[in-house]
Design a protein around this motif. Structure first.
Motif, mmCIF file in Angstrom:
data_model
loop_
_atom_site.group_PDB
_atom_site.id
_atom_site.type_symbol
_atom_site.label_atom_id
_atom_site.label_comp_id
_atom_site.label_asym_id
_atom_site.label_seq_id
_atom_site.Cartn_x
_atom_site.Cartn_y
_atom_site.Cartn_z
ATOM 1 N N SER A 121 0.862 -1.179 0.000
ATOM 2 C CA SER A 121 0.000 0.000 0.000
ATOM 3 C C SER A 121 0.900 1.231 0.000
ATOM 4 O O SER A 121 1.904 1.276 0.731
ATOM 5 C CB SER A 121 -0.914 0.004 1.233
ATOM 6 N N THR A 178 -4.360 6.704 -2.175
ATOM 7 C CA THR A 178 -3.775 5.479 -1.634
ATOM 8 C C THR A 178 -4.063 4.312 -2.577
ATOM 9 O O THR A 178 -5.208 4.095 -2.977
ATOM 10 C CB THR A 178 -4.334 5.165 -0.236
ATOM 11 N N GLU A 232 -3.417 0.143 -3.394
ATOM 12 C CA GLU A 232 -3.000 -1.180 -2.969
ATOM 13 C C GLU A 232 -2.754 -2.028 -4.217
ATOM 14 O O GLU A 232 -3.572 -2.041 -5.139
ATOM 15 C CB GLU A 232 -4.065 -1.841 -2.081
#
Length: 312
Positions: A291, A298, A300
């Protein structure tokens, strides 16, 4: 008889003049229509650079939104061709004049990246205006001849070029210019750049799958990341981590972030050398779930564990 003709001409002169005037008007109208049609016809525009490697290199000069003049693409191509020719030939004297920063660490990084590369060919470029006048973000495509394999390995690297005080192009040290690195990261989300990367990724995967020797060489060395990833002047310090290490780690080179733990997964982005991420999980497949935050978002995704190292 002559008198009769004169009398007829006198009686019909008005009609004759009217007829000639009509013919003259038709001629004028014809040429006027031709002129207007010519002025209104579409002008030839400069060729638009396409997003696939089949149409990467075009000779275009244009201005960006800030009115900055973009150098003719041929100049950029000549620089990039000379740069990779010098790398393949280990011509460090030429490389020193092409890099904004050149020292022993940079030389060692280039030697490491090109350890398996015999030559670069089929070099093409796709450029975008940089942050300042005379600077450019360049996406360089090449086919790398890897020692021990017959099949060429396609690769794509991005670099930030600037114009020095002498008017020559040099490769910027983006590690010293965070704003340049942030701008490169921003451009990677553009649809044309994504399409270009996807095209090269497909070529790379096809090449690796068609040549077992190439697959073994690139899977046993970090050359695959160096071939596919973006180029930098960083040294990539840090020992690769293999195993179950989680927490904050950093990338040892520029490496692709995928949507799944596979080289065929959707490309989410690219980690730059030294970029820190949170390792959430290490998988038996040799990939790590990570991440990280870029431009306030953000993300992942998955990267190969061997390209992560403890933060120095």
């Amino acid at each position: 008889m002559l008198d009769n003709f004169r009398e007829w001409l006198s009686d019909n002169l008005r009609y004759i003049l009217l007829g000639l005037a009509g013919i003259l008007l038709l001629v004028i109208a014809f040429f006027a229509i031709r002129l207007i049609s010519g002025l209104g016809s579409p002008k030839k525009t400069q060729p638009e650079v396409q997003q696939t490697t089949e149409h990467m290199t075009e000779s275009v000069t244009e201005k960006n939104e800030s009115g900055q003049l973009v150098r003719n693409q041929t100049d950029v191509l000549n620089f990039v061709t000379g740069y990779y020719t010098a790398r393949a030939n280990k011509d460090f004297d030429s490389l020193a004049s092409m890099l904004e920063v050149y020292d022993d660490a940079v030389r060692a990084e280039i030697e490491r990246e090109d350890a398996l590369v015999e030559s670069y060919s089929n070099i093409m470029t796709y450029s975008k205006p940089g942050l300042t006048d005379g600077s450019y973000v360049v996406y360089a495509y090449f086919d790398a001849k890897v020692s021990g394999a017959n099949t060429l390995a396609p690769g794509l690297r991005d670099m930030y070029l600037i114009t020095n005080s002498e008017g020559s192009l040099v490769k910027s040290d983006t590690d010293s210019h965070p704003e340049q690195q942030a701008y490169i990261e921003e451009l990677r989300a553009d649809s044309d750049v994504q399409a270009l990367k996807a095209d090269v990724d497909k070529k790379f995967e096809d090449a690796v799958n068609s040549d077992e020797d190439l697959k073994k060489l690139l899977s046993s060395d970090d050359a695959s990341a160096d071939t596919q990833g973006a180029d930098s002047n960083g040294t990539g310090d840090g020992a690769p981590v293999v195993g179950t290490t989680t927490g904050t780690m950093q990338a040892t080179t520029e490496v692709n972030v995928r949507g799944t733990d596979s080289a065929e997964g959707t490309l989410y982005g690219v980690l730059s050398t030294g970029m820190q991420v949170e390792v959430l999980e290490n998988l038996d497949s040799g990939w790590s779930k990570i991440s990280y935050t870029t431009n306030g978002t953000t993300i992942e995704g998955y990267v190969m564990t061997q390209y992560l190292a403890a933060v120095q």
